[in-house]
Design an enzyme around this catalytic site. Structure first.
Site, PDB file in Angstrom:
ATOM      1  N   SER A  70       0.800  -1.235   0.000  1.00  0.00           N
ATOM      2  CA  SER A  70       0.000   0.000   0.000  1.00  0.00           C
ATOM      3  C   SER A  70       0.830   1.282   0.000  1.00  0.00           C
ATOM      4  CB  SER A  70      -0.889   0.034   1.234  1.00  0.00           C
ATOM      5  OG  SER A  70      -2.144  -0.476   0.927  1.00  0.00           O
ATOM      6  N   LYS A  73       0.723   3.521  -2.970  1.00  0.00           N
ATOM      7  CA  LYS A  73      -0.439   4.380  -3.257  1.00  0.00           C
ATOM      8  C   LYS A  73      -0.081   5.864  -3.190  1.00  0.00           C
ATOM      9  CE  LYS A  73      -3.651   0.948  -1.324  1.00  0.00           C
ATOM     10  NZ  LYS A  73      -4.381   0.535  -0.098  1.00  0.00           N
ATOM     11  N   TYR A 196      -2.412  -2.115 -10.725  1.00  0.00           N
ATOM     12  CA  TYR A 196      -2.483  -1.942  -9.269  1.00  0.00           C
ATOM     13  C   TYR A 196      -1.738  -3.085  -8.550  1.00  0.00           C
ATOM     14  CZ  TYR A 196      -4.340  -1.955  -4.540  1.00  0.00           C
ATOM     15  OH  TYR A 196      -4.449  -1.985  -3.172  1.00  0.00           O
ATOM     16  N   TYR A 248      -3.990   3.430   7.583  1.00  0.00           N
ATOM     17  CA  TYR A 248      -5.246   2.684   7.649  1.00  0.00           C
ATOM     18  C   TYR A 248      -6.176   3.328   8.683  1.00  0.00           C
ATOM     19  CZ  TYR A 248      -2.268  -0.752   5.273  1.00  0.00           C
ATOM     20  OH  TYR A 248      -1.414  -1.368   4.418  1.00  0.00           O
ATOM     21  N   VAL A 266       1.124  -3.785   3.891  1.00  0.00           N
ATOM     22  CA  VAL A 266       1.038  -5.090   4.550  1.00  0.00           C
ATOM     23  C   VAL A 266       2.284  -5.946   4.332  1.00  0.00           C
ATOM     24  CG1 VAL A 266      -1.489  -5.158   4.632  1.00  0.00           C
ATOM     25  CG2 VAL A 266      -0.294  -6.113   2.649  1.00  0.00           C
TER      26      VAL A 266
END
Ligand code: GLU
Length: 333
Positions: A70, A73, A196, A248, A266
């Site tokens: 992540s 991103k 992605y 998160y 993660v």
């Protein structure tokens, strides 16, 4: 800033003490919903600090490669801002924290149909689908070139992790198709998902994450190579979203306790920006219940507290960062 050999030793001694304190913690679980990630060694812990004059202070497993997940991103969001501009991008992806888990799709079916922010999976997939390029290969190459500017060397994708995500990412597929239905993802949905999954499978080290954070802290210029990675006009947009949405559904408490714009993944990485000062990269695979690296959170919390790195800290820190970096600080800690 003049650097003596003793200065390197001093900061690294401090980091080594942090490493030793947290390495023995046995809390947290390896991510298992992407089967390849469950193969990581739970003992790994790396800590890297990169300053804006390009120096690195690091200890532990900072050369161990792992997938960025992540954390990607953040950087893809910067690229989409460059491709489309702020206002056009805001029409497709918001900047509102949700307090929901990263893979939540519950809010997509409400109001604007726009994903709340680019740090949750839905917003990230929509952002990735917007990257410019004539075909999938060109989009992938543009994305890899962007990451290389931040990292300062050639980058590679972990193919088994990519295949594992691609085979098991049904929830991400569901989100992408729902957003396609609402017009928030355009073009070929499966191609966007592949891109992605590829961005999540990019291999990095703890050192790389510190250089990437230092690049943002430095207004978009990689402090090691001197190359610009992000248009200076978009640096504040990217860092703001990291602060409000980067950890998160722990983002609020993270800002309260640590106060550094940051993003975790993660795979066990955290990249944390101290604007105008430095970048931090940590790597340790066991995750807490919200998906953040258990040891990484504690390391960043200690660094923020001991050196007064919290963005809103107005009290004098126990240790003065500049003095520590130049080797002139007090000895006791
Ligand atoms: N590739 C992962 C997913 O989409 C990223 C998860 C993460 O690091 O939060 O499920």
């Amino acid at each position: 800033m003049f650097l003596t050999g003793a200065a390197v030793t001093r900061v690294e001694e401090f980091l080594q003490a942090l490493h030793d304190r947290y390495q023995s913690l046995r809390d947290g679980q390896l991510a298992s919903y992407i089967p390849e990630l469950a193969k990581a060694n739970p003992d790994w812990l790396g800590i890297s600090v990169v300053t804006l004059d390009g120096r690195s202070f690091e200890v532990g497993d900072i050369a161990q490669k792992f997938t960025i997940q992540s954390i990607s991103k953040v950087f893809v969001y910067g690229m989409a801002l460059e491709d489309h501009g702020r206002e056009a991008l805001l029409k497709k992806v918001g900047v509102e924290p949700t307090g929901d888990p990263f893979n939540s799709l519950i809010r997509l079916d409400m109001d604007s149909k726009r994903p709340d922010n680019p740090m949750i999976n839905a917003g990230a997939i929509a952002t990735t689908s917007l990257l410019k390029g004539q075909n999938p290969t060109e989009r992938l190459n543009r994305m890899l070139a962007m990451f290389e500017r931040y990292i300062g060397h050639e980058v590679f994708i972990d193919v088994p992790v990519f295949m594992s995500e691609r085979a098991t990412g049904h929830r991400n597929r569901a989100m992408a198709h729902l957003m396609f239905n609402f017009g928030m993802v355009t073009g070929d949905v499966d191609e966007a998902l592949d891109l992605y999954f590829q961005q999540c499978s990019l291999l990095v080290t703890g050192h790389d994450l510190a250089v990437m954070a230092a690049t943002l802290a430095n207004g978009g210029i990689n402090p090691v190579t001197g190359e610009r990675a992000l248009d200076e006009h978009y640096v504040q947009d990217v860092i703001s979203v990291m602060l409000t949405c980067g950890m998160y559904d722990y983002s609020g408490e993270w800002t309260y306790r640590v106060g550094m714009p940051a993003k975790s993944g993660v795979g066990g990485g955290i990249t944390a920006v101290v604007p105008g000062k430095l970048g931090i990269g940590t790597f340790s695979p066991p995750l807490d219940a919200k998906g953040n690296s258990y040891r990484g959170i504690r390391v960043c919390e200690s660094l923020a507290r001991d050196f007064g790195l919290h963005l809103f800290n107005v009290a004098k820190a126990d240790r003065d960062l500049e003095e520590w970096l130049t080797g002139s600080g007090a000895d006791s800690w």
